[in-house]
Design a protein around this motif. Structure first.
Motif: not given
Length: 404
Positions: A84-91, A115-125, A183-188
């Motif tokens: 998946a593709r997305d743009i994450v902005t400040l805030g 999609p699970e990582r891109v749309h995660g909260k946050p995407f890098c955790e 590797a499962a997509a929902e994993q980090p």
């Protein structure tokens, strides 16, 4: 984000003369980019310079074209399967908290991954470690990057690097090897590649297939608009994101004038840990690491050293701790109670390996050390090279690999 909101962010991010600092001042005053462009010049100059305010009142050249390109990229029907593709902005709540705590967080992050990582909260955790180093490493350096990355990813860390040739590529490969093809997509994310171009292109082109694998099992991240070519000035700048996403930075090999040392310096400024692997005193690629160690970087000889310094527990709860402990006790995976090297047919006490030592050595020196004739020596060197116990370097030099 809708099209109008995207257009406002792109306009703010691409207005000439308005950098991240000025943009953050404007966002603090007016909350949203769309509100910035409804202000008078007088209102804007309360936050920024008159020149910057004037620039904001005129849409940047090619802004509408960039908006159309970016909108199409986000909603393309031919996005590779499983990504998946997305743009994450400040805030945005998905914005990585560690990066947000740095002095100069990017306004916008373009992201590609599952999609699970891109749309995660946050995407890098979670636990992230940057592994960086020379674009022209020694054979031993590339091997260290791969094996440390593999061991640390097995321990549950996400490996962050820059997709460059050499150490970066080896680090990404090691992390991907650890997570496996299923590797499962929902994993980090197994690994995060922070690039210095727009995400609609891959640089270097040699890493196109690697980038596709990272997108399936990790994340590709850039602050640069689509279409941005590989400009030299962008790569040192993106290094602050590599260190900013990570709790620590491990430098594998680096010359004294090296982008990796820039990353290490940024990590220090961000209050993060810095680690360095020592090397041969004769190798130019080791001098940067030795300089870091002299300045207080943690000298590491195994993945365990990194985990202990950061007070990270060994591995995920589901991991086989006995196997994992073996992995972490050294930079390479070995089987205890086996004296011979497990990845090659050459025993670690092979006489020629002892004569080689751990520094690059020329043929004439080996003749002197072993007393062998040149022809016999070359035969044995070829056998060891085929076994993976040594590597042949430019200049007719040979070096023992870390696995032997």
């Amino acid at each position: 984000m809708d099209r109008d909101e995207l257009g406002s962010w792109l306009r703010l991010a691409t207005t000439p003369g308005v950098g991240n600092l000025a943009a953050r001042k404007l966002l603090a005053a007016f909350e949203w980019p769309s509100a910035i462009f409804t202000q008078s010049e007088a209102s804007l100059t309360r936050c920024i310079t008159p020149k910057q305010a004037q620039a904001l009142l005129t849409p940047p050249p090619q802004w509408q074209t960039l908006l159309e390109t970016t909108w199409q990229w986000l909603h393309a029907a031919d996005t590779p399967a499983g990504t998946a593709r997305d743009i994450v902005t400040l805030g945005d709540p998905r914005y990585p908290r560690l990066l947000l705590d740095t002095e100069d967080p990017p306004l916008m992050l373009y992201v590609v991954g599952s999609p699970e990582r891109v749309h995660g909260k946050p995407f890098c955790e979670g636990r992230c470690l940057a592994i960086v180093g020379s674009r022209n490493p020694t054979a031993q350096g590339a091997d260290h990057a791969y094996e440390f990355s593999k061991a640390l990813q097995t321990a549950g860390l996400t490996i962050v690097s820059g997709l460059a040739l050499g150490v970066d590529g080896a680090a990404h490969e090691g992390a991907l090897a650890a997570c496996g093809p299923e590797a499962a997509a929902e994993q980090p994310a197994a690994t995060i590649a922070v690039v210095g171009t727009g995400l609609d292109r891959v640089y270097p082109g040699k890493h196109l297939a690697l980038a596709h694998r990272i997108a399936r099992h990790g994340l590709l991240v850039s602050e640069y608009p689509l279409g941005t070519p590989p400009l030299a000035a962008n790569f040192p700048k993106r290094n602050r994101i590599i260190s900013g996403l990570s709790q620590g930075t491990l430098v594998v090999e680096a010359a004294l004038a090296s982008g990796s040392l820039i990353t290490a310096r940024m990590a220090v400024e961000q209050g993060r840990e810095v680690f360095a692997i020592p090397g041969s005193i004769h190798a130019p690629q080791s001098r940067g690491c030795h300089a870091l160690i002299k300045q207080g970087a943690k000298l590491v000889e195994s993945a365990q050293d990194v985990l202990e310094e950061c007070c990270w527990a060994i591995g995920p709860d589901s991991a086989d701790k006995s196997v994992l402990t073996n992995v972490l006790n050294g930079p390479v995976v070995q089987t205890i109670d086996t004296p011979a090297d497990t990845t090659s047919g050459a025993p670690s006490d092979h006489p020629l390996l002892k004569a080689l030592g751990y520094d690059p050595v020329g043929l004439d020196t080996l003749v002197e050390r072993t007393g062998m004739d040149t022809a016999s020596l070359q035969v044995q060197l070829l056998e060891l090279e085929l076994d993976g116990a040594i590597a042949r370097l430019p200049g007719s030099l040979f070096q023992r690999m870390g696995r032997s």
